[in-house]
Every structure is written in structure tokens, then in C-alpha cells.
Enzyme design. Structure first.
Site: not given
Ligand SMILES: Cc1ncc(COP(=O)(O)O)c(C=O)c1O
Length: 451
Positions: A304, A306, A344, A375, A404
Site C-alpha cells: 500500500e 502512497g 513538511r 506568521c 503529503y
Molecule cells: C498503514 C500505512 N500504510 C501505507 C502508508 C503509506 O506510506 P507511504 O506514503 O510512505 O508509502 C502509511 C503512511 O503513513 C501507513 O501508515
């Protein structure tokens, strides 16, 4: 715990592991374009600051994951961790690419629902899911990542008809990952998931007392912006050891294995994350070998990611205003955004690369600090970057902002969140409108004694 020989991975394909969007280009006047559309024109149309997403980059990265799973593994499920960037168009894009969705809140789920994202391809995470969130999962047959006993209590209370509920159990595998190092520990101080040692009892309890719950498998996610391949592989092996125990002692065989996300990307040219194909290959090989060794059926392998799907596709364009030169100390180049659209840097000292539009990035270099407009003295996007000499009204591009950034954006100082545009070779489309001043007031109320 079994250990594996160090594996060598050799991927011959052309790398898409680039810092800039794949469709990024400069013409002879150094004007920047994305997918053939000039930045200057996009900013004229949509304003600044502006989030721009290169569709080609997202699709290329998705396809590298998919192709690699097909080549190196077999049955898989690629799940996009939508906390990185969630909006209707991105949900639709992932659906078109046959990618599943990881959501962590009713808001992310609602967005997916609003565009008819197939709910059987959604998984729901969270260490403190609300009754409303569990209810929504039950109503929509969304798979629940069982994180703790409170989740179980809520599922049982709310699932009145005791219809089948598919779950994946999240565990802390005892592997902690920092970007450039990782450690294996017995226990991990984490708010997420069950202790590994408790999983066998938990599975036995679910089988005995919750017959309507179908356990698909185990899940672990060890961290984010990871540059090494071994930690995720090792986490997978820890889980497979547990599969072996579960099979031997309870006679239950898991059908899925979710090894989380976390692959790092390039924020700076010096960053050297693995290729997507390599991380998939590396983990896949280990899973296949462990399954053979433990006499387990090869589970459907879930990852998974992101950040590694969307971050490199995104850039943010700002317009430069004030330039404050403090002789012999620092030159601040101030932009029309900052921590409200990219938290970030102030949150965890994240570093970025930036360049100016319509100026040669290799000429006239000086060291400056790119400051936001909010600010907080700490509202600095990039400290001490060597960059072409900037002038007021120049457009500045910050790279790798697809993940993010928008998803963590705030209205600090009552800032209006920027617009987001999705660009491909055939056109550019607004996918998130710029917030208006009236949007800021939409939720405000004045009690009668003050009006
Ligand atoms: C449970 C879980 N899966 C997947 C991700 C995705 O991580 P990334 O964006 O680093 O691939 C996160 C990110 O915090 C997560 O907490």
C-alpha cells in the site's frame, strides 16, 4: 525467525526514478512546461500558489508496481494509501488503473464513495476508528484493518445481523525503520496494531467467538520514506513465520499478506531510493521462498504505497514577492505560500529542491532561503538552497510535492488552500478549486448576543 541470503536484484528497464515529473521540460528560454503546457500559462489560468500534478508520472509509477508484481510474483493487490493525496479525481484515476484504495478516515472514504469507487477494493485503517467509521465499513462491505480490541468491540456491537466481515489484522512486526537505518526489536512502542506475540491467541479467539469474521491475513507497515529493501522484506518474513504457526496450531491458512507502503522517493538529487521494480522483486522473492519453505499457499500479496505513487508527480509553483537581503547573514526569498500548503519542512525538517522558471538553473547561483508568508519565523520552505538569482515576480517551482502537501494543508492565518491541476499531453484540468475567501467563512457562525 528464518534468515535469507542477501538477494541481488537486477532490473534492466529504463528508470522512472526521477526527482522531476516525467513530462517536465525547459525550452531554449528556460521556460518550464509540464506535459507541454507552460507553467507561466497555467499560473495565469489558475493563479498561484498552484499544485500541479503530472498524470503521466502517476500512471508510470502505478504501472511499474503492477508490472513488477506480475513479473515477479503472481496474484497481488496494489493499494494506494490515499492519505498521501486524496480527492475525487485521484480516486477516479486509481480506479481507472485498477488500483485499490487505503483510507484512514470517514472523510477519505466519503470522497471515494462520492465517485462510486468500488467499495470491495477499499481497506480501512486507523488506531482509533469511530463508531461512525466502523458503521460505514459495515454498510459498504469495506475490509477493515483490525488494529485493536476496540475495533473488535465496535464491529461486534454494530454488526447486528452478524453478516460476514472481512478483516486484516495489523501487527507490529518488531522492525523499526528510519530512513537510513532499521532495527529489529522484540516489542515496538507504537500506537498501531497488535503485538505479534498476541496474534495467535487473537486468531483463535476470533475463530471461536466471532464466526462471522473472515480473517484474510496480517498487515504490517514499518515506516515511510524508506530507502532500504531489507526492512519490508524482513517484516514480510516475520508475518509469514506467524502464518506457519497459525496454520500448524489452528489449521487456518491466510489468503492475503499486506506488507504496507513506505518506499522512499527523491526529494534531493542526492537521495537514492530503490527502484519500484526492485523493491517489489526483492519482497516477492522472499515471500515465494518462505511460502515454499513453510509449505504455505502463496497469499495474495498486498502493498500500500502512497508517496511513491504520487509525490514525484507533483510540483508547487509560487510567485516570489519580497526579497530581504541581510548582508553577510542571509537572503530571504519570500513566496506567496508556505507552511499552509506544505507543512513538511516545519513539521519534520523535510528538504526540497526548487528552481526558477525562465532562468537557467545552472547560472548566476547564490545561496538563499526560501521563506513562506505565514506568521511563524520557522515558516521556511527551503533553508540555504543554491539557486539562480531570483527577482520579484519570478515563478519558483518546488519539486516532489505530490504527497503529503495538499493532504496536510491548513488554513493557518486564514490562508485559502491552493488549486490543484492535473496535466497530461491532451490538456490540463482543475481537480481541486482554489478556496475562496467565502469558503473560509462557510463554517463560521456569530451567536446572537454578539451580532
Ligand atoms: C498503514 C500505512 N500504510 C501505507 C502508508 C503509506 O506510506 P507511504 O506514503 O510512505 O508509502 C502509511 C503512511 O503513513 C501507513 O501508515
Amino acid at each position: 525467525m528464518i534468515s535469507f541470503e542477501k538477494m541481488t536484484v537486477n532490473t534492466m528497464k529504463t528508470s522512472i526514478n526521477k526527482l522531476k515529473p516525467l513530462s517536465f521540460s525547459r525550452n531554449s528560454n528556460q521556460e518550464i512546461s509540464i506535459a507541454g503546457f507552460k507553467l507561466k500559462d497555467l499560473v495565469q489560468t489558475y493563479g498561484s500558489p498552484l499544485y500541479i500534478l503530472c498524470e503521466e508520472t502517476i500512471r508510470a509509477r502505478v504501472n511499474e508496481y503492477k508490472d513488477s508484481f506480475q513479473e515477479f510474483y503472481g496474484e497481488y493487490e496494489l493499494v494506494y494509501a490515499s492519505k498521501a493525496l486524496n480527492c475525487k479525481a485521484i480516486c477516479k484515476l486509481m480506479e481507472k488503473e485498477s488500483v485499490s484504495l487505503d483510507v484512514v478516515s470517514i472523510g477519505e472514504l466519503y470522497t471515494a464513495l462520492s465517485v462510486n469507487f468500488p467499495m470491495n477494493k477499499v481497506i480501512f485503517h486507523g488506531n482509533n476508528k469511530s463508531p461512525e467509521e466502523i458503521q460505514a465499513c459495515l454498510e459498504n462491505n469495506v475490509r477493515i484493518i483490525l488494529d485493536n480490541f476496540n475495533d473488535l468491540r465496535l464491529i461486534d456491537e454494530l454488526n447486528k445481523s452478524k453478516k460476514e466481515v472481512n478483516i486484516i489484522i495489523r501487527v507490529t512486526p518488531g522492525i523499526e525503520c528510519h530512513t537510513h537505518e532499521y532495527i529489529k526489536t522484540g516489542k515496538i512502542d507504537s500506537k498501531f496494531g497488535f503485538n505479534l506475540e498476541d496474534v495467535l491467541d487473537l486468531v483463535a479467539k476470533l475463530k471461536k467467538d466471532y464466526p462471522y469474521i473472515k480473517i484474510l491475513g496480517l498487515h504490517s507497515h514499518i515506516g515511510s520514506q524508506i530507502f532500504e529493501m531489507a526492512p519490508q522484506r524482513d517484516a514480510a518474513l516475520v508475518l509469514l513465520n506467524k502464518y506457519k504457526e497459525i496454520k500448524e496450531q489452528l489449521g487456518i491458512e491466510m489468503t492475503h499478506l499486506n506488507i504496507g507502503g513506505g518506499l522512499g522517493i527523491k526529494y534531493l538529487e542526492s537521495d537514492d531510493p530503490p527502484e519500484i521494480a526492485d523493491i517489489v522483486n526483492f519482497s516477492a522473492k522472499a515471500v515465494i521462498e518462505a511460502c515454499e519453505k513453510f509449505d504455505l499457499k502463496k497469499p495474495i500479496l498486498m502493498m500500500e504505497p502512497g508517496r511513491s505513487l504520487v509525490a514525484p508527480a507533483g510540483i508547487t509553483v509560487y510567485r516570489i514577492g519580497n526579497i530581504k537581503d541581510i548582508p553577510n547573514l542571509r537572503k530571504y526569498v519570500c513566496v506567496d505560500g508556505g507552511m499552509a500548503d506544505n507543512v513538511r519542512p516545519i513539521m519534520y525538517q523535510a528538504q526540497y529542491l526548487a528552481e526558477l522558471d525562465a532562468k537557467d538553473p545552472n547560472k548566476d547561483l547564490e545561496t538563499v532561503t526560501i521563506a513562506g508568508k505565514y506568521c511563524e519565523s520557522g515558516d521556511v520552505l527551503i533553508k540555504d538552497i543554491k539557486m539562480t538569482k531570483a527577482d520579484t515576480d519570478d515563478l519558483l517551482v518546488v519539486f516532489s510535492t505530490g504527497a503529503y502537501n495538499y493532504s496536510m494543508a491548513s488554513n493557518y492565518n486564514r490562508a485559502t488552500k491552493p488549486a490543484m491541476v492535473l496535466v497530461n499531453r491532451t490538456g490540463h484540468n482543475l481537480i481541486v478549486k482554489r478556496e475562496s475567501l467565502d469558503d473560509l467563512l462557510r463554517q463560521d457562525l456569530v451567536p446572537s448576543h454578539l451580532s
